[in-house]
Design a protein around this motif. Structure first.
Motif, PDB file in Angstrom:
ATOM      1  N   GLN A  48      -0.344  -0.082   1.462  1.00 31.11           N
ATOM      2  CA  GLN A  48      -1.590   0.156   2.186  1.00 31.11           C
ATOM      3  C   GLN A  48      -2.280   1.411   1.667  1.00 31.11           C
ATOM      4  O   GLN A  48      -3.513   1.458   1.553  1.00 31.11           O
ATOM      5  N   HIS A  58     -10.071  -7.809  -1.755  1.00 31.96           N
ATOM      6  CA  HIS A  58      -9.324  -8.676  -0.849  1.00 31.96           C
ATOM      7  C   HIS A  58      -9.036 -10.040  -1.466  1.00 31.96           C
ATOM      8  O   HIS A  58      -8.097 -10.724  -1.035  1.00 31.96           O
ATOM      9  N   ARG A 198     -14.397  -7.616  -2.658  1.00 35.33           N
ATOM     10  CA  ARG A 198     -14.069  -6.761  -1.517  1.00 35.33           C
ATOM     11  C   ARG A 198     -14.941  -7.210  -0.348  1.00 35.33           C
ATOM     12  O   ARG A 198     -16.177  -7.258  -0.457  1.00 35.33           O
ATOM     13  N   PRO A 202     -11.856  -8.263   6.406  1.00 37.25           N
ATOM     14  CA  PRO A 202     -10.687  -8.865   5.743  1.00 37.25           C
ATOM     15  C   PRO A 202     -10.147 -10.096   6.459  1.00 37.25           C
ATOM     16  O   PRO A 202      -9.497 -10.934   5.827  1.00 37.25           O
ATOM     17  N   THR A 205     -10.814 -13.772   5.037  1.00 39.00           N
ATOM     18  CA  THR A 205     -10.404 -14.014   3.651  1.00 39.00           C
ATOM     19  C   THR A 205     -10.413 -15.489   3.295  1.00 39.00           C
ATOM     20  O   THR A 205     -10.954 -15.895   2.261  1.00 39.00           O
ATOM     21  N   THR A 226      -4.779 -13.309  -2.797  1.00 38.85           N
ATOM     22  CA  THR A 226      -5.415 -12.535  -1.733  1.00 38.85           C
ATOM     23  C   THR A 226      -4.600 -11.287  -1.434  1.00 38.85           C
ATOM     24  O   THR A 226      -3.440 -11.152  -1.846  1.00 38.85           O
ATOM     25  N   TRP A 227      -5.222 -10.397  -0.669  1.00 38.21           N
ATOM     26  CA  TRP A 227      -4.562  -9.145  -0.308  1.00 38.21           C
ATOM     27  C   TRP A 227      -3.350  -9.399   0.590  1.00 38.21           C
ATOM     28  O   TRP A 227      -2.384  -8.637   0.556  1.00 38.21           O
ATOM     29  N   LYS A 228      -3.370 -10.481   1.365  1.00 35.23           N
ATOM     30  CA  LYS A 228      -2.223 -10.791   2.221  1.00 35.23           C
ATOM     31  C   LYS A 228      -1.001 -11.138   1.385  1.00 35.23           C
ATOM     32  O   LYS A 228       0.120 -10.715   1.701  1.00 35.23           O
ATOM     33  N   ARG A 231       0.310  -7.913  -0.190  1.00 34.43           N
ATOM     34  CA  ARG A 231       1.011  -7.069   0.790  1.00 34.43           C
ATOM     35  C   ARG A 231       2.387  -7.636   1.108  1.00 34.43           C
ATOM     36  O   ARG A 231       3.369  -6.893   1.181  1.00 34.43           O
TER      37      ARG A 231
END
Length: 759
Positions: A48, A58, A198, A202, A205, A226-228, A231
């Motif tokens: 993060q 994202h 971006r 978020p 998405t 994707t950012w998920k 992460r």
């Protein structure tokens, strides 16, 4: 107050061992909970922090070189874009190590998805062959600023100018290509481009991905991330370690609280006369409660403070990932609060369980009420009398009777002793499951040990070269492509491995192997992503070509979070006759060393073979072995406290029966055997319950974790029966051995000393 302290001091001198065990158990529990907190923080916050500092994108879309990505900047909900950047897939080599990479032509340092340099400097126009490596890729290649990297088979070299952190999916050998930022002139043979979006929100998405694919056309988009996903991948095994530590820490805390509750209850029953004397000389019920409460709170506080001090001072020195996690966690904003809150919470919980037991001490009347004598905790049952009539050993019959005829006390004692044993069995299940990943990888979705990418070789030539090695049992040709799911919100991995004549040996947890036309097996992550089950048909898009497959089985898939659907190479060729294999999965003969085979194949290929070891999830779980050992030690300590409490209660229960037993002619040795047998039966009951509940509970917890990670249920492996038998034998024999000494002393007490014994 002085009298209270003197009584507490006297009680401490009498029960030094119990106090020491309680302090050590509390310290172990708090250490586990603090390490779990550190791992959770380490799993989430570093990624993060990088994402925030880099103003990460994202959504990342890989498209064809001709796609008009400029339209995406005007989509609703898109705040800004990174790129588009030209990309090329290639392989880099350094110090004998190779890695698949994506060269990304970056003319200037981006404002969105900005790489955060950790060493070296950014790209220099004066150095057209200078590159910046993503940090995990740099570690895999053992590369540092100033090193030279080679592109096998081309004669080209690149110079490392810097190392940078990125919030995009990181390099994973055999799964995810590493990211290399390079000047556009260094990106030759461009195969496509990539653009990052971006978003203002978020949470939108999936909708943004759908809109972007619709604008560009599904045939133009080859891969979406994707950012998920990034992460979740960054949290990875650290989050699992945190969950394991947290789960067992909380379980151990409950077990310790119950053990303290039982210990105080037993001591109260053994000190009824002393408590009555205290009240007779003026102690109020509140003072009596405070004596027990403050005494055990002091033990718990001492253990908690010691644990917090050790973690704060020495936690970052722990070897491996645990030490790294503690070091990062100590620099996070919530570190001080957690370092205070976790020990305080543990102490308060132990205090609450202590207070419930101490409240009973406050209700003891100043004048002891005589209790009706009853042999061995209650009237002998008909079965017990018949057993004595059959001339069974009195110690066996009366020991059984004493262990299981104390109404609520016996089940409560067995339950308190069974809880730490149950958790130990669950911890052993975790150990054997990890060992299964190492010793029998073919059972958990890893039938092959090496992945080979061949360049400038035809399929027959590549297979001949690979199968020529004496330790290669089979080489399965295959191809892996990214496919868009229905709704165009994400991409999955579509694999074609093996042929109808030589099928790939998938590890199936449900259904059957894909043998017919359009049949496939899928991972748990894909089934949940598409909300489908075995037996359903699914449609996906590869480029601009649809692919429809019938899911006939669920395979255990350690890769790509289980978002994988697999069929045979022949099935994919029906849709695209010109499709040829781009990789080969190698199954080695038993006992073969993958590293040695990889080196031989690389030498034999003369630069035309790119060989990687298949990643094993157990490699990232190696710290869990040490965690399991530590947790078993803490749980064993808690079990020992409860066992000593049970022994003390059994000995005191037998004091009032001593005269009767001697009157009927039993010797001190036989009386001792009654207590030892009673304790052994109690431990045996706890072992049976702990094993019977712990084995299925361990299976359920491990399979639940497998489902949540996308690997899927079916990976759990219970402890071997021999190991469970050894655990049970050690618990029962240990309990009998610990009970022998106090039981022998009690059996040899003078008759006059037993007249005032209270049970």
């Amino acid at each position: 107050m002085r009298a209270t302290l003197r009584w507490a001091h006297s009680d401490l001198r009498t029960h030094r061992g119990e106090a020491l065990f309680l302090v050590l158990a509390t310290a172990g529990i708090v250490v586990s909970l603090l390490l779990a907190t550190a791992l959770f923080g380490y799993a989430t916050n570093p990624w993060q922090r990088v994402f925030t500092g880099a103003r990460g994108a994202h959504v990342w879309l890989h498209t064809g070189a001709s796609a008009d990505t400029g339209k995406l900047a005007g989509l609703d909900g898109v705040e800004s874009v990174a790129g588009p950047y030209p990309t090329a897939s290639t392989t880099l080599a350094s110090r004998g190590t190779r890695a698949s990479v994506e060269l990304r032509g970056t003319p200037e340092r981006p404002a969105v998805a900005r790489p955060l340099l950790t060493s070296g400097h950014w790209l220099d126009p004066a150095n057209p062959d200078g590159v910046v490596l993503e940090s995990r890729l740099a570690r895999a290649l053992l590369a540092a600023p100033g090193d030279t990297l080679t592109l096998p088979g081309t004669g080209r070299t690149l110079t490392v100018l810097g190392i940078a952190d990125s919030a995009e999916p990181r390099y994973r050998a055999g799964e995810q290509a590493g990211l290399v930022w390079a000047p556009p002139a260094a990106v030759r043979n461009t195969g496509g481009q990539v653009i990052g979006l971006r978003l203002t929100n978020p949470d939108d998405t999936d909708y943004a991905v759908q809109r972007a694919v619709t604008v560009l056309g599904s045939g133009a988009v080859s891969e979406v991330s994707t950012w998920k996903q990034a992460r979740a991948e960054a949290q990875g095994d650290n989050r699992l370690l945190g969950q394991v530590l947290g789960l067992f820490g909380l379980g151990a805390l409950v077990a310790a609280g119950l053990a303290v509750h039982g210990a105080i209850g037993t001591r109260i029953r053994g000190h009824l006369r002393d408590i009555s004397v205290l009240k007779a000389i003026g102690f109020t019920p509140g003072q009596v409660v405070r004596v027990f409460l403050l005494q055990h709170l002091a033990y718990a506080l001492l253990g908690a403070v010691a644990a917090a001090t050790v973690i704060q001072a020495l936690g970052s020195l722990i070897p491996g990932r645990l030490g790294d996690a503690v070091g990062v966690w100590q620099g996070l904003p919530g570190h001080t609060v957690a370092l205070f809150a976790v020990p305080v919470g543990a102490v308060l919980f132990i205090g609450a369980t202590t207070g419930l037991a101490a409240w009973r001490a406050g209700r003891v009347p100043p004048v002891p009420v005589p209790r009706r004598a009853a042999p061995l905790g209650g009237r002998l049952s008909g079965a017990a009398r018949q057993a004595l009539g059959l001339r069974l050993p009195p110690a066996l019959v009366l020991g059984w009777h004493r262990a299981f005829t104390r109404r609520l006390r016996s089940p409560a004692t067995v339950a308190r002793l069974a809880l730490p044993l149950l958790l130990i069995v669950v911890a052993m299940s975790a150990w054997t499951t990890i060992d299964r990943f190492d010793s029998r990888p073919e059972q958990i979705g890893l039938p092959t040990a090496l992945t080979v990418h061949a360049a400038d070789l035809t399929d027959p030539d590549a297979r001949t070269l690979l199968e020529r090695d004496p330790q290669v049992a089979a080489a399965y040709p295959g191809v892996e492509v990214a496919a868009l799911v229905p709704g165009q919100t994400a991409t999955i991995a579509l694999r074609g491995l093996g042929t109808h004549q030589d099928p790939y040996p998938y590890a199936l947890a449900e259904g059957r192997t894909a043998l017919g036309r359009d049949e496939a097996v899928a991972g748990q992550g894909l089934l949940e992503l598409l909300d489908v089950k075995v037996g359903d048909w699914v449609r996906m898009t590869v480029g601009d070509q649809p692919q429809i497959l019938h899911i006939v089985g669920r395979s255990i898939e350690p890769e790509n979070a289980g978002r994988v659907i697999s069929t045979s190479l022949d099935t994919l060729r029906e849709n695209d006759p010109g499709l040829g294999p781009t990789l080969y999965e190698l199954r080695l003969r038993p006992g073969a060393d993958p590293a040695e085979v990889a080196d031989r194949l690389a030498d034999a290929g003369q630069g035309r073979l790119d060989v990687h070891a298949v990643p094993n999830p157990a490699d990232g779980l190696s710290p869990l072995r040490g965690v399991v050992v530590g947790l078993i030690a803490v749980l064993a300590l808690i079990g020992l406290i409860e066992l000593l409490t049970a022994i003390g209660g059994t000995v005191r229960e037998g004091e009032r029966d001593l005269l009767a037993l001697k009157a009927i002619g039993l010797s001190p040795r036989q009386i001792t055997a009654i207590t030892v047998t009673s304790t052994a039966f109690t431990a045996l009951a706890a072992v049976v319950i702990g094993t019977a509940v712990g084995v299925p509970l361990g299976h359920w917890l491990i399979d639940s974790q497998g489902r949540s990670s996308g690997i899927g249920a079916g990976i759990a492996q219970g402890p071997p029966a021999v190991l469970l038998l050894l655990l049970g034998t050690a618990a029962v024999t240990g309990a009998a051995a610990l009970a022998a000494v106090p039981a022998s002393r009690a059996a040899r007490r003078r008759l006059a000393d037993t007249l005032s014994a209270a049970a």
